[in-house]
Scaffold this motif. Structure first.
Motif, short mmCIF file in Angstrom:
data_model
loop_
_atom_site.label_atom_id
_atom_site.label_comp_id
_atom_site.label_asym_id
_atom_site.label_seq_id
_atom_site.Cartn_x
_atom_site.Cartn_y
_atom_site.Cartn_z
N GLU A 27 0.83 -1.21 0.00
CA GLU A 27 0.00 0.00 0.00
C GLU A 27 0.87 1.25 0.00
OE1 GLU A 27 -2.17 3.41 1.40
OE2 GLU A 27 -0.60 2.40 2.54
N THR A 28 1.94 1.23 0.79
CA THR A 28 2.86 2.37 0.81
C THR A 28 3.54 2.53 -0.54
OG1 THR A 28 3.27 1.97 3.17
CG2 THR A 28 4.86 3.36 2.00
N ALA A 38 2.36 1.62 -3.46
CA ALA A 38 1.37 2.11 -4.42
C ALA A 38 1.15 3.61 -4.26
CB ALA A 38 0.04 1.36 -4.23
N PHE A 39 1.16 4.09 -3.01
CA PHE A 39 0.98 5.52 -2.80
C PHE A 39 2.14 6.31 -3.39
CE2 PHE A 39 2.14 9.23 -0.23
CZ PHE A 39 1.07 10.05 -0.53
N GLU A 96 1.84 6.47 -7.09
CA GLU A 96 0.85 7.48 -7.47
C GLU A 96 1.41 8.89 -7.32
OE1 GLU A 96 -3.29 9.38 -5.67
OE2 GLU A 96 -2.37 7.62 -4.73
N SER A 98 -3.70 1.38 -3.89
CA SER A 98 -3.60 1.72 -2.47
C SER A 98 -4.85 1.23 -1.74
CB SER A 98 -3.45 3.23 -2.29
OG SER A 98 -2.19 3.67 -2.72
#
Length: 448
Positions: free
Chosen positions: A101-102, A104-105, A108, A142
């Motif tokens: 998730e980190t 993916a952020f 982005e 995310s």
């Protein structure tokens, strides 16, 4: 030893944090897709109004991303401080999706920065638009990875417990648990739907305030189409979610539907109140619950009579379910009527009362997101890790959580006020009329 005061305040603080964060997180997931679609429509049609839509939405999006980062960091901090026993047990299993998730952020954020600082630097809108693809993918992924963590809490797998210790840990199996497909699909579709309705609400409000510019009308038409598509998708995913609950979390489904006794041909109960253990003043749809749970009007649906009393979720989640579902149905109907009216040339959708319904759609969608999230979390109680760890067992035993609650609430109030003022000032000083005039002068002709 369980500290009941710490458990209570930990739950309150976590609920407030998630309730505040979910607004910015939902917008953060859905807006990039709206931006990308607007710019694509502008590129394909050669219509500068849609390019301008993308440009202005992107500016506002940056503010919401900044607040989302702060509240997301607060959630990570609170997981460690408020729920140390849970993180000690589950952290070694869910570390992979948290790391992803980190990643993916950051994926982005990097492309979002490039996208924002390269306006008018490409010879083709197509090349600039391609930068939005990783932005939209990163935002959605995310949501996927953090939702996987929540899905794991509802349907834990990928490990064995031997003498109180976790062994045979399989992170990928834990990630692809039975709850993952429906939860991820539901989060994504509702994020896209809510973002479309929030932006449509703004466009509708500008029209009500007397702005007759074609820019707002084009924005509203595009967003109502997108809102309809994603609201229909959300209804479909919601149906699959009901079937997942019937198989894997029947106690949550039974509590949400006030289904007290196991029976075949179960009715769907809407609204009502409980008096002396009896449901009164409700609307019942014959066979509705059996169809929702098993696609069979005569199927047997497990009731709350099959579960120990201390494992039954709070029954007020019934109202959360009703609110979420009825707002979703209302918004689907509102957009369908709007699109049919546009197709048939009916002018009542241009009236003030109908525009006020569109404006109300933005706040209503946020309410639906909140009630849906509360339903998901409260409906899992009394478990923080279903079937393995109760909520009170995962909480901190330290005092002082009530003081943390005050400090974090002050932080959220400042973030809310700051983000609203920043967005208001940003768009007030750069009105659409002024921006169109500036771009028209720069291009040496009218925007088409």
């Amino acid at each position: 030893m369980i500290n009941e005061s710490a458990v209570f305040w930990s739950r309150v603080l976590t609920e407030i944090t998630l309730s505040f964060h979910i607004i910015y997180a939902t917008i953060g997931v859905g807006i990039p897709l709206m931006i990308m679609i607007a710019q694509w429509v502008g590129y394909k049609s050669g219509d500068e109004h849609y390019i301008l839509l993308a440009r202005r939405w992107a500016r506002g999006f940056v503010i919401t991303v900044a607040v989302g980062v702060v509240t997301g960091t607060a959630i990570g901090l609170q997981l460690s401080l408020l729920w140390p026993n849970f993180m000690q047990l589950a952290g070694q299993i869910i570390a992979l999706p948290l790391f992803l998730e980190t990643f993916a952020f950051f994926f982005e954020a990097i492309f979002l920065g490039i996208y924002l600082y390269t306006w008018d630097r490409f010879d083709s809108q197509k090349k600039h638009m391609l930068l939005l693809i990783p932005v939209a993918i990163g935002a959605s992924m995310s949501a996927v990875f953090i939702t996987i963590v929540n899905a794991f809490m509802n349907s834990p797998q990928g490990f064995d417990v031997v003498n109180g210790q976790l062994v045979n840990i399989q992170p990928l199996l834990a990630m692809f648990n039975p709850a993952m497909p429906t939860k991820v699909a539901h989060v994504l579709t509702t994020a896209y739907m809510t973002s479309a309705f929030v932006l449509a609400s703004i466009a509708g409000y500008r029209i009500l305030r007397g702005s007759d510019h074609i820019y707002h009308k084009k924005a509203l038409y595009l967003l109502m189409k997108l809102g309809f598509i994603f609201s229909v998708a959300t209804i479909g995913v919601g149906d699959f979610s009901g079937k997942y609950l019937a198989e894997y979390q029947p106690e949550k489904l039974a509590a949400a539907e006030w289904h007290f006794e196991t029976e075949a041909g179960a009715s769907l109960v809407l609204f009502g109140i409980l008096e002396d253990g009896k449901v009164k003043y409700s609307i019942k749809i014959p066979w509705g619950l059996s169809i929702l749970a098993h696609n069979n009007p005569n199927a047997e649906v497990i009731g709350l009579d099959q579960f120990p009393e201390d494992e039954i979720p709070p029954l007020y989640i019934h109202y959360l379910f009703n609110i979420m579902v009825f707002i979703g149905i209302f918004m689907t109907a509102l957009t369908l009527v709007y699109l049919v009216a546009k197709w048939r040339g009916w002018v009542f959708v241009q009236s003030k009362w109908y525009n006020w319904l569109i404006v109300a759609g933005g706040p209503l969608s946020i309410i639906a997101i909140e009630t849906g999230w509360w339903l998901a979390e409260v409906g899992r109680q009394p478990w923080i890790l279903r079937g393995i760890m109760r909520t009170e067992e995962g909480a901190t035993t330290s005092d002082g959580v009530d003081m943390m609650l005050i400090l974090f609430c002050l932080l959220y109030i400042l973030l809310a006020i700051g983000s609203i003022l920043a967005l208001h000032r940003m768009f007030k000083e750069n009105s659409i009329e002024r921006e169109i005039a500036d771009r028209t002068a720069a291009k040496g002709g009218d925007l088409v």
